[in-house]
Design an enzyme around this catalytic site. Structure first.
Site, short mmCIF file in Angstrom:
data_model
loop_
_atom_site.label_atom_id
_atom_site.label_comp_id
_atom_site.label_asym_id
_atom_site.label_seq_id
_atom_site.Cartn_x
_atom_site.Cartn_y
_atom_site.Cartn_z
N THR A 38 0.83 -1.25 -0.16
CA THR A 38 0.03 -0.11 -0.04
C THR A 38 0.79 1.32 -0.06
OG1 THR A 38 -0.12 -0.22 2.23
CG2 THR A 38 -1.94 -1.11 1.20
N ALA A 125 14.64 -12.30 4.28
CA ALA A 125 13.24 -12.70 5.14
C ALA A 125 12.08 -11.99 4.98
CB ALA A 125 13.52 -13.10 6.54
N GLY A 126 12.40 -10.98 4.42
CA GLY A 126 11.13 -9.65 4.57
C GLY A 126 11.16 -8.78 5.76
N SER A 128 13.35 -6.39 6.09
CA SER A 128 14.09 -5.01 5.83
C SER A 128 15.67 -5.03 6.21
CB SER A 128 13.22 -3.73 6.41
OG SER A 128 12.06 -3.82 5.30
N SER A 130 17.93 -4.52 4.34
CA SER A 130 18.23 -3.62 3.39
C SER A 130 18.15 -2.00 3.85
CB SER A 130 17.85 -3.62 1.83
OG SER A 130 16.47 -3.96 2.10
N GLU A 186 17.71 3.26 -2.65
CA GLU A 186 17.07 1.91 -3.22
C GLU A 186 16.56 2.24 -4.63
OE1 GLU A 186 16.08 -0.53 -0.02
OE2 GLU A 186 15.23 -1.69 -1.18
N ASP A 198 9.70 0.88 4.75
CA ASP A 198 10.57 0.18 5.73
C ASP A 198 11.52 1.25 6.44
OD1 ASP A 198 9.85 -1.68 4.23
OD2 ASP A 198 11.44 -2.14 2.77
N TYR A 246 8.78 -7.20 -7.72
CA TYR A 246 8.10 -5.94 -7.17
C TYR A 246 7.81 -4.76 -8.01
CZ TYR A 246 8.20 -2.44 -3.44
OH TYR A 246 7.41 -1.39 -2.88
C1 GLA Z 1 8.91 -3.96 0.40
C2 GLA Z 1 9.16 -2.74 0.22
C3 GLA Z 1 8.24 -1.53 0.91
C4 GLA Z 1 6.73 -2.05 0.61
C5 GLA Z 1 6.74 -3.50 1.09
C6 GLA Z 1 5.37 -4.02 0.52
O1 GLA Z 1 9.33 -4.51 1.73
O2 GLA Z 1 10.56 -2.19 0.51
O3 GLA Z 1 8.15 -0.24 0.45
O4 GLA Z 1 6.30 -1.70 -0.45
O5 GLA Z 1 7.50 -4.42 0.47
O6 GLA Z 1 4.21 -3.48 1.43
#
Ligand code: GLA
Length: 402
Positions: A38, A125-126, A128, A130, A186, A198, A246
């Site tokens: 979002t 792992a999602g 963040s 980075s 990024e 993030d 993405y």
């Molecule tokens: C990644 C991106 C974020 C966001 C999420 C999904 O973490 O870096 O900016 O878009 O995906 O919500």
């Protein structure tokens, strides 16, 4: 701030550079709690900064060189301040270089330095890692070469160190500029067209509270988070081409918004998406449908949290996952298995994929007193279902960096 990460990164620094670091910083990872994809649609999203960090130890050097070492990668990366370029042999350093170039664009002046990087955020792992590296880099440069970012662009007069050599805390409006720098690094250097979720989460986290972001006004609130356990289950499956997938989702969202007469999907309602389905390609329709319902879920989730209705909040988490799976299509077989298993445990209030998707982890909201039994159950059942060994991580909700 003698945490484990700080001790470990200081040791790493001493080992490689044979000196004691002048400064150390750390920035936390984040978990997206509700609101998948979002943020770049100008939407709403809730996240948590959690007790997994990227720590950086630095010292200045006089020869105009920057030398980086990381505990996660074997080779050192070394370059001159006048030649900040990508090196395909060290893609991990791109996050640092991207931030340095953004700082320079803002007028920040820096010389050479040594830096050691050590993290406890699982990579891929999602969570963040980075963004935490980007935020940590900007904070480390500020410690070495103090600067003050002016809200909206440019610099103000640099802050002074106090008698102990400490810089003043960074006020919220300036913290937002740090987040924008990380995001721009990024977007422009690394090449992932991510939103700002993030970086804001890593900078605006608050212990035991949610980071509730309105990505249109770029305002952040920190409502308290109920005392439930927050548990991460990493599917341990990473898919290739994450950046490409993405960026493609983002493109579909932007195309859909344009065809529906809006700049961003934030101002579109799900009924408009349905009524104008014929104007959209199938993928644009699916992405728009996910984003518009997801933004509505964040609004409803916020209300449930404020009313203390954690059961209802958990239901929105499950619905969010279903929408990501069926419409955005960024889930995987393994993430679906994790959410399905979690939903069958009586102490689980809600579970969903967290972050970009296409692999990575799920976030689970679990009744506190049953957190251990939930973790054992997930570990056992996930291995039974997939053959993959996975150790769930219980996370604490912490303050952001700076
Ligand atoms: C990644 C991106 C974020 C966001 C999420 C999904 O973490 O870096 O900016 O878009 O995906 O919500």
């Amino acid at each position: 701030m003698a945490t484990n990460e700080i001790q470990d990164v200081s040791n790493l620094f001493r080992k490689h550079f044979n000196q004691t670091p002048a400064y150390t910083v750390r920035a936390p990872g984040r978990l997206e709690l509700l609101g998948n994809h979002t943020d770049y649609n100008d939407g709403l999203v809730m996240a948590l900064a959690v007790n997994r960090y990227i720590a950086i130890a630095v010292s200045p050097r006089a020869d105009g060189k920057i030398e980086l070492v990381s505990s996660a990668f074997p080779n050192k990366e070394s370059f001159s301040v006048d030649r900040i370029e990508k090196n395909p042999a060290a893609p991990w350093a791109d996050y640092v270089k991207g931030v340095l170039l953004q700082l320079r664009k803002r007028g920040v002046h820096f010389n050479g330095f040594n830096a050691a990087i050590h993290g406890t955020i699982p990579i891929g792992a999602g969570m963040s890692s980075s963004a935490a590296l980007e935020v940590g880099t900007a904070l480390a440069v500020r410690k070495l070469f103090p600067f003050k970012l002016r809200p909206g662009g440019g610099l103000d007069e640099a802050p002074q160190r106090d008698s102990k050599g400490e810089l003043p805390p960074i006020p919220p409006a300036e913290r937002l500029e740090f987040a924008k720098i990380g995001q721009a690094a990024e977007n422009e250097f690394v090449g992932v067209k991510c939103g700002i979720l993030d970086q804001i989460s890593s900078l605006f986290g608050k212990a035991q509270c949610v980071v509730d972001i309105d990505c249109r006004s770029l305002t952040v609130e920190n409502p308290p988070m109920p005392g439930e356990a927050v548990i991460v289950c990493n599917s341990s499956v990473k898919h290739e081409l994450v950046g490409g997938e993405y960026n493609e989702l983002r493109q579909n969202c932007e195309n859909a918004a344009r065809k529906l007469g809006a700049k961003f999907l934030r101002t579109v309602e799900v009924k408009d998406v349905e009524a104008n389905k014929a104007k959209l390609t199938q993928r644009e329709y699916e992405c728009a449908r996910h984003v518009t319902t997801e933004i509505a879920r964040v609004v409803a989730g916020g209300k449930a949290l404020r009313e203390g209705d954690h059961q209802q909040f958990g239901q929105y988490m499950f619905q969010s996952h279903e929408s990501s799976r069926d419409f955005l299509k960024n889930s995987t077989k393994e993430l679906d298995i994790l959410v399905d298993l979690a939903s069958k445990h009586p102490a689980c209030l809600g579970a969903r994929l967290t972050g970009g998707g296409f692999g990575g982890a799920t976030i689970n909201l679990v009744r506190h007193h049953e957190a251990l039994s939930f973790m054992e159950y997930m570990q056992r059942e996930y291995e039974k279902a997939t053959g993959i060994k996975m150790t769930p991580i219980a996370c604490e909700i912490v303050d952001g960096a700076a």
